[in-house]
Design a protein around this motif. Structure first.
Motif, PDB file in Angstrom:
ATOM      1  N   LEU A 197       0.835  -1.211   0.000  1.00 21.22           N
ATOM      2  CA  LEU A 197       0.000   0.000   0.000  1.00 21.22           C
ATOM      3  C   LEU A 197       0.867   1.257   0.000  1.00 21.22           C
ATOM      4  O   LEU A 197       0.550   2.240  -0.681  1.00 21.22           O
ATOM      5  CB  LEU A 197      -0.931   0.013   1.218  1.00 21.22           C
ATOM      6  CG  LEU A 197      -1.993  -1.089   1.263  1.00 21.22           C
ATOM      7  CD1 LEU A 197      -2.766  -1.037   2.583  1.00 21.22           C
ATOM      8  CD2 LEU A 197      -2.958  -0.998   0.083  1.00 21.22           C
ATOM      9  N   CYS A 198       1.972   1.232   0.751  1.00 21.95           N
ATOM     10  CA  CYS A 198       2.889   2.385   0.789  1.00 21.95           C
ATOM     11  C   CYS A 198       3.453   2.688  -0.602  1.00 21.95           C
ATOM     12  O   CYS A 198       3.549   3.861  -0.997  1.00 21.95           O
ATOM     13  CB  CYS A 198       4.056   2.123   1.748  1.00 21.95           C
ATOM     14  SG  CYS A 198       3.608   2.152   3.488  1.00 21.95           S
ATOM     15  N   VAL A 199       3.814   1.647  -1.336  1.00 26.47           N
ATOM     16  CA  VAL A 199       4.369   1.835  -2.687  1.00 26.47           C
ATOM     17  C   VAL A 199       3.332   2.519  -3.580  1.00 26.47           C
ATOM     18  O   VAL A 199       3.622   3.513  -4.257  1.00 26.47           O
ATOM     19  CB  VAL A 199       4.818   0.487  -3.303  1.00 26.47           C
ATOM     20  CG1 VAL A 199       5.102   0.627  -4.797  1.00 26.47           C
ATOM     21  CG2 VAL A 199       6.054  -0.041  -2.580  1.00 26.47           C
ATOM     22  N   GLU A 200       2.118   1.989  -3.562  1.00 28.14           N
ATOM     23  CA  GLU A 200       1.063   2.546  -4.417  1.00 28.14           C
ATOM     24  C   GLU A 200       0.740   3.985  -3.990  1.00 28.14           C
ATOM     25  O   GLU A 200       0.575   4.874  -4.833  1.00 28.14           O
ATOM     26  CB  GLU A 200      -0.188   1.660  -4.337  1.00 28.14           C
ATOM     27  CG  GLU A 200      -1.251   1.982  -5.358  1.00 28.14           C
ATOM     28  CD  GLU A 200      -0.821   1.815  -6.814  1.00 28.14           C
ATOM     29  OE1 GLU A 200      -1.505   2.371  -7.696  1.00 28.14           O
ATOM     30  OE2 GLU A 200       0.200   1.143  -7.094  1.00 28.14           O
ATOM     31  N   TYR A 201       0.673   4.215  -2.699  1.00 28.09           N
ATOM     32  CA  TYR A 201       0.369   5.542  -2.161  1.00 28.09           C
ATOM     33  C   TYR A 201       1.432   6.567  -2.587  1.00 28.09           C
ATOM     34  O   TYR A 201       1.115   7.664  -3.058  1.00 28.09           O
ATOM     35  CB  TYR A 201       0.274   5.438  -0.636  1.00 28.09           C
ATOM     36  CG  TYR A 201      -0.008   6.728   0.104  1.00 28.09           C
ATOM     37  CD1 TYR A 201      -0.973   7.624  -0.338  1.00 28.09           C
ATOM     38  CD2 TYR A 201       0.687   7.033   1.278  1.00 28.09           C
ATOM     39  CE1 TYR A 201      -1.235   8.794   0.364  1.00 28.09           C
ATOM     40  CE2 TYR A 201       0.426   8.203   1.982  1.00 28.09           C
ATOM     41  CZ  TYR A 201      -0.541   9.086   1.520  1.00 28.09           C
ATOM     42  OH  TYR A 201      -0.793  10.236   2.216  1.00 28.09           O
ATOM     43  N   LEU A 202       2.711   6.189  -2.457  1.00 33.06           N
ATOM     44  CA  LEU A 202       3.789   7.108  -2.862  1.00 33.06           C
ATOM     45  C   LEU A 202       3.767   7.345  -4.369  1.00 33.06           C
ATOM     46  O   LEU A 202       3.966   8.478  -4.830  1.00 33.06           O
ATOM     47  CB  LEU A 202       5.154   6.553  -2.428  1.00 33.06           C
ATOM     48  CG  LEU A 202       5.450   6.580  -0.927  1.00 33.06           C
ATOM     49  CD1 LEU A 202       6.759   5.855  -0.639  1.00 33.06           C
ATOM     50  CD2 LEU A 202       5.509   8.013  -0.384  1.00 33.06           C
ATOM     51  N   ALA A 203       3.523   6.286  -5.138  1.00 28.29           N
ATOM     52  CA  ALA A 203       3.492   6.436  -6.602  1.00 28.29           C
ATOM     53  C   ALA A 203       2.390   7.413  -7.011  1.00 28.29           C
ATOM     54  O   ALA A 203       2.584   8.270  -7.882  1.00 28.29           O
ATOM     55  CB  ALA A 203       3.277   5.074  -7.266  1.00 28.29           C
ATOM     56  N   LEU A 204       1.247   7.305  -6.359  1.00 33.29           N
ATOM     57  CA  LEU A 204       0.135   8.208  -6.688  1.00 33.29           C
ATOM     58  C   LEU A 204       0.420   9.639  -6.222  1.00 33.29           C
ATOM     59  O   LEU A 204      -0.038  10.601  -6.843  1.00 33.29           O
ATOM     60  CB  LEU A 204      -1.173   7.675  -6.087  1.00 33.29           C
ATOM     61  CG  LEU A 204      -1.684   6.390  -6.766  1.00 33.29           C
ATOM     62  CD1 LEU A 204      -2.787   5.742  -5.938  1.00 33.29           C
ATOM     63  CD2 LEU A 204      -2.183   6.663  -8.187  1.00 33.29           C
ATOM     64  N   GLN A 205       1.185   9.784  -5.148  1.00 31.10           N
ATOM     65  CA  GLN A 205       1.601  11.130  -4.727  1.00 31.10           C
ATOM     66  C   GLN A 205       2.521  11.755  -5.780  1.00 31.10           C
ATOM     67  O   GLN A 205       2.412  12.943  -6.090  1.00 31.10           O
ATOM     68  CB  GLN A 205       2.324  11.077  -3.379  1.00 31.10           C
ATOM     69  CG  GLN A 205       1.400  10.782  -2.204  1.00 31.10           C
ATOM     70  CD  GLN A 205       2.157  10.822  -0.881  1.00 31.10           C
ATOM     71  OE1 GLN A 205       2.736  11.830  -0.514  1.00 31.10           O
ATOM     72  NE2 GLN A 205       2.156   9.721  -0.163  1.00 31.10           N
ATOM     73  N   LEU A 247       6.531   3.438 -10.638  1.00 30.46           N
ATOM     74  CA  LEU A 247       6.517   4.712 -11.369  1.00 30.46           C
ATOM     75  C   LEU A 247       6.775   4.478 -12.856  1.00 30.46           C
ATOM     76  O   LEU A 247       6.141   5.088 -13.712  1.00 30.46           O
ATOM     77  CB  LEU A 247       7.556   5.680 -10.782  1.00 30.46           C
ATOM     78  CG  LEU A 247       7.243   6.240  -9.388  1.00 30.46           C
ATOM     79  CD1 LEU A 247       8.422   7.031  -8.850  1.00 30.46           C
ATOM     80  CD2 LEU A 247       5.983   7.119  -9.415  1.00 30.46           C
ATOM     81  N   LYS A 248       7.694   3.558 -13.125  1.00 33.62           N
ATOM     82  CA  LYS A 248       8.008   3.237 -14.526  1.00 33.62           C
ATOM     83  C   LYS A 248       6.771   2.663 -15.227  1.00 33.62           C
ATOM     84  O   LYS A 248       6.449   3.043 -16.356  1.00 33.62           O
ATOM     85  CB  LYS A 248       9.173   2.237 -14.555  1.00 33.62           C
ATOM     86  CG  LYS A 248       9.849   2.163 -15.903  1.00 33.62           C
ATOM     87  CD  LYS A 248      11.056   1.262 -15.862  1.00 33.62           C
ATOM     88  CE  LYS A 248      11.633   1.117 -17.262  1.00 33.62           C
ATOM     89  NZ  LYS A 248      12.726   0.149 -17.304  1.00 33.62           N
ATOM     90  N   GLU A 249       6.083   1.757 -14.540  1.00 33.01           N
ATOM     91  CA  GLU A 249       4.835   1.184 -15.093  1.00 33.01           C
ATOM     92  C   GLU A 249       3.821   2.272 -15.411  1.00 33.01           C
ATOM     93  O   GLU A 249       3.038   2.164 -16.341  1.00 33.01           O
ATOM     94  CB  GLU A 249       4.171   0.262 -14.048  1.00 33.01           C
ATOM     95  CG  GLU A 249       4.653  -1.156 -14.029  1.00 33.01           C
ATOM     96  CD  GLU A 249       3.990  -1.939 -12.883  1.00 33.01           C
ATOM     97  OE1 GLU A 249       2.983  -1.464 -12.298  1.00 33.01           O
ATOM     98  OE2 GLU A 249       4.495  -3.032 -12.567  1.00 33.01           O
ATOM     99  N   MET A 250       3.810   3.316 -14.580  1.00 29.36           N
ATOM    100  CA  MET A 250       2.847   4.412 -14.747  1.00 29.36           C
ATOM    101  C   MET A 250       3.347   5.459 -15.744  1.00 29.36           C
ATOM    102  O   MET A 250       2.702   6.485 -15.947  1.00 29.36           O
ATOM    103  CB  MET A 250       2.577   5.077 -13.381  1.00 29.36           C
ATOM    104  CG  MET A 250       1.840   4.173 -12.417  1.00 29.36           C
ATOM    105  SD  MET A 250       1.967   4.741 -10.688  1.00 29.36           S
ATOM    106  CE  MET A 250       0.804   6.083 -10.673  1.00 29.36           C
TER     107      MET A 250
END
Length: 369
Positions: A197-205, A247-250
């Motif tokens: 969840l932390c990874v996804e949360y930071l990526a969205l930030q 981030l790369k995926e996004m």
């Protein structure tokens, strides 16, 4: 996403975080937006703390207050939010109790209490649940108008687990110690879920506009060195490894990453090899000793004045700044240091004394003629 934001005029902090040689050490401090500022209380009014976090307009106003008050003296903003939004997103109730701090009315008590199984199987959509954080970040980036870069952040899995099982702040850590020593496998499974969840949360930030991120492991120092290796380090490493991949995926560029394992002085060496760009030090570290431990690794150090010095005289503040400038060998290196306190600003600090701290950093790190 960057095209929608004004050009960054002061990128000093981002350059320093990547390990580049810079003209002066960048400065920001943890909790720089907060209750020590009179303007914070005016803007917050009688609203509940989490209500403020959930209102992008007010959260962005609070984020900008220190940038405006200390214009030209500090080099980054950090989004006004809280580490406990992750447990909230996971479905737990968290309240902020006046003069007491965060409180979970129904903390996790054991793997068999029903709530654990529910948390483990629940699909948590951090893009939906924490949308207000991303909106606040985007709005803040626009309002910043390129003055300084914006930090996003998350609590670290171990620290979040502490709050989720203790139900708030604690001196004993009885519940979380019961978990790690009685239910180690269930603990690790929950830490892994929080890490994802932390990874996804930071990526969205980052997608929303954060230009650098920090992982706060505020309770790391409660773990013994061997427990840290089992219950904190693997999850901090997981975040550092998987955030750039996500981030790369996004289709987004990687951003500098800071890890702050507060109190875990024994873990500085390990923290240099976790995959982060910057390691935050609390005030229990000797700067020169820390530089020695980092050695020739390209790790940047952030810190580490005792926040309590801000209650002291200007002479005491100057002395602490001189010790850091010397200890981090600023005039010899001109890189590898981001100035900060060793933890967040404490309440009742006079904002003018913090201003003096900033001014002394500028004065004492000027290139020698």
């Amino acid at each position: 996403m960057d095209h929608q934001f004004p050009t960054l005029k002061n990128d000093l902090l981002l350059r320093a975080a990547r390990g580049e040689t810079v003209e002066r050490p960048p400065i920001w401090v943890m909790r720089q937006a907060g209750r020590y500022l009179p303007e914070y209380h005016e803007a917050k009014g009688g609203r509940d703390f989490f209500e403020v976090c959930r209102d992008p307009e007010i959260a962005s106003t609070l984020t900008l207050q220190p940038i405006e008050r200390y214009a030209g003296l500090i080099d980054a903003a950090i989004i006004f939010s809280d580490i406990l939004v992750i447990p909230q997103a996971m479905g737990m109730t968290v309240e902020m109790v006046d003069k007491k701090g965060p409180h979970f009315p129904d903390p996790l008590r054991s793997p068999s209490d029903g709530q654990y199984a529910e948390l483990m199987k629940r699909h948590v959509d951090v893009s939906k649940e924490l949308d207000y954080v991303y909106k606040a970040i985007t709005l803040t980036r626009k309002k910043l108008d390129g003055r300084v870069p914006l930090f996003g952040f998350t609590g670290a899995p171990w620290t979040l687990l502490c709050y989720m099982v203790e139900g708030g702040g604690t001196k004993l850590f009885k519940e979380v110690k019961t978990w790690i020593y009685k239910y180690p496998e269930e603990t690790k499974a929950l830490l892994q879920k929080i890490s994802e969840l932390c990874v996804e949360y930071l990526a969205l930030q980052v997608k929303a506009g954060a230009q650098i991120v920090q992982v706060f492991d505020s309770w790391a120092g409660e773990l013994s060195p061997s427990s840290f290796k089992t219950f904190s380090q693997p999850y901090l490493t997981y975040i550092a490894k998987h955030l750039p991949l996500r981030l790369k995926e996004m289709g987004l560029e990687p951003v500098p990453m800071v890890v702050f394992p507060k109190g875990a002085w024994y873990a500085l060496d390990a923290a240099c090899d976790m995959g982060y760009n910057v390691v935050g030090l609390d005030w229990l570290h000797d700067p020169a000793e820390a530089v020695k431990i980092v050695g020739d690794r390209p790790m940047v150090i952030q810190g580490n004045a005792d926040p309590g010095v801000l209650y002291g005289s200007h002479e005491a503040i100057t002395k602490v700044v001189e010790e850091m400038v010397q200890g981090f060998d600023w005039h010899g290196r001109h890189k590898g240091w981001i100035v900060n306190l060793g933890h967040g600003i404490t309440p009742f600090v006079n904002p003018d004394d913090l201003k003096f701290f900033f001014e002394e950093i500028h004065r004492l790190t000027k290139a020698k003629a």
